[in-house]
Enzyme design. Sequence first.
Site, PDB file in Angstrom:
ATOM      1  N   GLU A  80       1.348 -10.763  -0.819  1.00 38.13           N
ATOM      2  CA  GLU A  80      -0.381 -10.400  -1.365  1.00 38.13           C
ATOM      3  C   GLU A  80      -0.630  -9.154  -0.782  1.00 38.13           C
ATOM      4  O   GLU A  80      -0.608  -9.050   0.521  1.00 38.13           O
ATOM      5  CB  GLU A  80      -1.226 -11.665  -0.977  1.00 38.13           C
ATOM      6  CG  GLU A  80      -0.829 -12.988  -1.597  1.00 38.13           C
ATOM      7  CD  GLU A  80      -1.138 -13.194  -2.919  1.00 38.13           C
ATOM      8  OE1 GLU A  80      -1.814 -12.237  -3.544  1.00 38.13           O
ATOM      9  OE2 GLU A  80      -0.805 -14.190  -3.612  1.00 38.13           O
TER      10      GLU A  80
ATOM     11  N   GLU B 298      -1.185 -17.742  -4.777  1.00 36.86           N
ATOM     12  CA  GLU B 298      -1.553 -18.765  -3.670  1.00 36.86           C
ATOM     13  C   GLU B 298      -2.473 -19.458  -4.416  1.00 36.86           C
ATOM     14  O   GLU B 298      -3.081 -19.402  -5.479  1.00 36.86           O
ATOM     15  CB  GLU B 298      -1.967 -17.778  -2.656  1.00 36.86           C
ATOM     16  CG  GLU B 298      -0.865 -17.086  -1.915  1.00 36.86           C
ATOM     17  CD  GLU B 298      -1.045 -16.437  -0.742  1.00 36.86           C
ATOM     18  OE1 GLU B 298      -2.104 -15.883  -0.487  1.00 36.86           O
ATOM     19  OE2 GLU B 298      -0.266 -16.694   0.269  1.00 36.86           O
TER      20      GLU B 298
ATOM     21  N   CYS C 125      -8.993  -7.248  -0.234  1.00 33.14           N
ATOM     22  CA  CYS C 125      -7.904  -6.683  -1.153  1.00 33.14           C
ATOM     23  C   CYS C 125      -8.509  -6.723  -2.814  1.00 33.14           C
ATOM     24  O   CYS C 125      -7.963  -5.978  -3.514  1.00 33.14           O
ATOM     25  CB  CYS C 125      -6.716  -7.544  -1.149  1.00 33.14           C
ATOM     26  SG  CYS C 125      -6.759  -9.143  -0.981  1.00 33.14           S
TER      27      CYS C 125
ATOM     28  N   ASN D 206      -8.125  -9.265   8.066  1.00 29.71           N
ATOM     29  CA  ASN D 206      -9.626  -9.062   7.045  1.00 29.71           C
ATOM     30  C   ASN D 206     -10.111 -10.597   6.879  1.00 29.71           C
ATOM     31  O   ASN D 206     -11.489 -10.742   7.037  1.00 29.71           O
ATOM     32  CB  ASN D 206      -9.440  -8.256   6.045  1.00 29.71           C
ATOM     33  CG  ASN D 206      -8.702  -8.787   4.980  1.00 29.71           C
ATOM     34  OD1 ASN D 206      -7.573  -9.346   5.148  1.00 29.71           O
ATOM     35  ND2 ASN D 206      -8.931  -8.497   3.695  1.00 29.71           N
TER      36      ASN D 206
HETATM   37  P1  NAD Z   1      -0.598  -4.845   7.813  1.00 27.44           P
HETATM   38  O1  NAD Z   1       0.017  -4.600   6.653  1.00 27.44           O
HETATM   39  O2  NAD Z   1      -0.931  -3.717   8.748  1.00 27.44           O
HETATM   40  O3  NAD Z   1      -0.609  -6.095   8.669  1.00 27.44           O
HETATM   41  C1  NAD Z   1      -0.696  -7.178   8.290  1.00 27.44           C
HETATM   42  C2  NAD Z   1       0.331  -8.283   9.077  1.00 27.44           C
HETATM   43  O4  NAD Z   1       1.340  -7.712   9.220  1.00 27.44           O
HETATM   44  C3  NAD Z   1      -0.156  -8.102  10.655  1.00 27.44           C
HETATM   45  O5  NAD Z   1       0.016  -9.381  11.181  1.00 27.44           O
HETATM   46  C4  NAD Z   1       0.635  -6.966  11.187  1.00 27.44           C
HETATM   47  O6  NAD Z   1       0.988  -7.233  12.709  1.00 27.44           O
HETATM   48  C5  NAD Z   1       2.009  -7.554  10.462  1.00 27.44           C
HETATM   49  N1  NAD Z   1       3.099  -6.367  10.501  1.00 27.44           N
HETATM   50  C6  NAD Z   1       2.873  -5.064  10.331  1.00 27.44           C
HETATM   51  N2  NAD Z   1       4.093  -4.377  10.356  1.00 27.44           N
HETATM   52  C7  NAD Z   1       5.055  -5.508  10.432  1.00 27.44           C
HETATM   53  C8  NAD Z   1       6.360  -5.583  10.492  1.00 27.44           C
HETATM   54  N3  NAD Z   1       7.098  -4.476  10.330  1.00 27.44           N
HETATM   55  N4  NAD Z   1       7.163  -6.714  10.297  1.00 27.44           N
HETATM   56  C9  NAD Z   1       6.377  -7.994  10.283  1.00 27.44           C
HETATM   57  N5  NAD Z   1       4.947  -7.922  10.322  1.00 27.44           N
HETATM   58  C10 NAD Z   1       4.118  -6.680  10.365  1.00 27.44           C
HETATM   59  O7  NAD Z   1      -2.102  -4.923   6.976  1.00 27.44           O
HETATM   60  P2  NAD Z   1      -3.736  -5.090   7.704  1.00 27.44           P
HETATM   61  O8  NAD Z   1      -4.113  -3.613   8.012  1.00 27.44           O
HETATM   62  O9  NAD Z   1      -3.814  -5.961   8.922  1.00 27.44           O
HETATM   63  O10 NAD Z   1      -4.455  -5.705   6.474  1.00 27.44           O
HETATM   64  C11 NAD Z   1      -5.122  -4.807   5.516  1.00 27.44           C
HETATM   65  C12 NAD Z   1      -4.159  -4.961   4.201  1.00 27.44           C
HETATM   66  O11 NAD Z   1      -4.010  -6.035   3.763  1.00 27.44           O
HETATM   67  C13 NAD Z   1      -4.668  -4.155   2.996  1.00 27.44           C
HETATM   68  O12 NAD Z   1      -3.920  -3.352   2.189  1.00 27.44           O
HETATM   69  C14 NAD Z   1      -4.999  -5.198   2.044  1.00 27.44           C
HETATM   70  O13 NAD Z   1      -5.138  -4.883   0.909  1.00 27.44           O
HETATM   71  C15 NAD Z   1      -4.344  -6.304   2.153  1.00 27.44           C
HETATM   72  N6  NAD Z   1      -4.517  -7.753   1.956  1.00 27.44           N
HETATM   73  C16 NAD Z   1      -4.142  -8.134   0.797  1.00 27.44           C
HETATM   74  C17 NAD Z   1      -4.780  -9.496   0.559  1.00 27.44           C
HETATM   75  C18 NAD Z   1      -4.175 -10.091  -0.836  1.00 27.44           C
HETATM   76  O14 NAD Z   1      -4.448 -11.286  -1.022  1.00 27.44           O
HETATM   77  N7  NAD Z   1      -3.483  -9.490  -1.644  1.00 27.44           N
HETATM   78  C19 NAD Z   1      -5.818 -10.176   1.240  1.00 27.44           C
HETATM   79  C20 NAD Z   1      -6.006  -9.434   2.344  1.00 27.44           C
HETATM   80  C21 NAD Z   1      -5.521  -8.228   2.502  1.00 27.44           C
END
Ligand code: NAD
Length: 465
Positions: A230, A444, A265, A133
């Site tokens: 996060e 962060e 998020c 995102n």
């Molecule tokens: P996601 O968890 O599906 O993926 C995030 C990353 O993790 C990707 O690079 C993905 O390939 C990797 N990943 C997935 N499964 C994994 C595993 N088993 N082991 C290691 N890596 C793995 O999330 P998304 O759909 O890409 O992003 C959206 C989410 O991110 C939302 O829930 C959002 O709230 C969160 N987010 C949080 C923040 C914050 O600062 N708190 C900021 C942005 C997004």
Amino acid sequence: MASLDVMNPATAQVLGQAADSGPEETASAVAAAKAAQIPWAQLPARERGKRVAIAARAAAEQVELIAQVLARETGKAIRTECRGEVTVAADILEFYGNLGSELKGQTIPYNPRMLTMTAREPLGVVAAIVPWNVPLVLMALKIGPALVAGNTVVVKSSEEAPFATYLMAEILMQHLPAGVLNVVNGTGATCGNALTTHPDIAKITFTGSEAVGEAIYKIGASRIIPVSLELGGKSPMIVCEDADLGKAVAGAISGMRFTRQGQSCTAASRIYVHETLLEPFMEQLGAALNKLVIGDPLDEATDVGTIINARQAATINRYVAMAEETEGATVQRFGELPRDEGLSPDLFLQPTILSGLADDHPCVLQEIFGPVAVVKGWSDYEAVIEQANGTHYGLAASVWTKSLSTALDSTARLNAGYVQVNQNLTIQPNVSYGGFGRSGLGKEASLEAMLEHFTRSKTIVINFD
Ligand code: NAD
């Protein structure tokens, strides 16, 4: 090497192929980072910082190029989102680049004839996993403090949007010794898992979904290595009776990140408005949302682009359908969907406001990660604080009031890691950011984040007696 198709969500066309790094490629990136770590850590801290700052400025000079790529792969509008994201990412790196000399330890008055002190040391090779995102800002928040503290890094980009991450990292790499910064790309199940379980990874820093964060935390626990998370959010915004209405409406639009299609998020996705202001608030909000131009992310006139992919759009639509089927609920959609030839119609969604939902409705409790906010009137201050604290998240919150005592009381009582009064800003360098509860662990964007999450403290006692 195997590859993965990356889509342009605005056109539903394949944009290009990115690496599908398997365990072998991932292990070779970790090996490169490991080989580079000790020489990098042996540079004076300020020198490391200077190099990171020089690299950051080089990336800042390429704003347009990186933003063009980011807009194509994420569907985010170039004017309202993408250029700003590159600039902020470079700014965060430069901020950390200036913090090298802050990696200080302490001297301890243990015995006057001995020197007792603590030293901040790097952890080793850091795995930095980012979502799609805001990939550049989230990468910068991880690699800035990790590198300046003397660690080397393997970034795992999001398979949905890897190109801008790689492009920015490639520019940074030109100003850093070989192996200090590495990028792998692939699915979470193969590449992500190969990275987090690699025995040479000394720390995992992850931004993404709650479920994956939980799984990664367990992997960290099994190896006893530090993990920063996060995760998601469902951030409340409380508009009090004495709020400046115009500012609160503008704050709701920016806080909900409507120009990022709500894919944030920290999105202010639960808006509690004092009942005396509810009607004019909704009128002004609707009028302002109707003015947002939804369209081609590359068009300079566009405010709002597309959702990242069909799966995410289907999830958002499911939540809205759930609200539509709920008795007493109202669903209001704003703005015009684009009809241009060549744009894929399904991934453009209108800013949507849900009202009339009970406090335990899934749309109120769960992160939708789309342009959908819940608005609710309130009259009892105690009850609204309780409602605001009524989810298992705790990422961000905001209160809109002219009263200092309301500001002090509410900020003390809101269960969120980042609480703002009369503003709803996103991440700012030097302002610690991180969630409570299931929104995550760790901070962060600050000096505190670098010291606490990317160094270890060694105690040294020197006795020449
Ligand atoms: P996601 O968890 O599906 O993926 C995030 C990353 O993790 C990707 O690079 C993905 O390939 C990797 N990943 C997935 N499964 C994994 C595993 N088993 N082991 C290691 N890596 C793995 O999330 P998304 O759909 O890409 O992003 C959206 C989410 O991110 C939302 O829930 C959002 O709230 C969160 N987010 C949080 C923040 C914050 O600062 N708190 C900021 C942005 C997004």
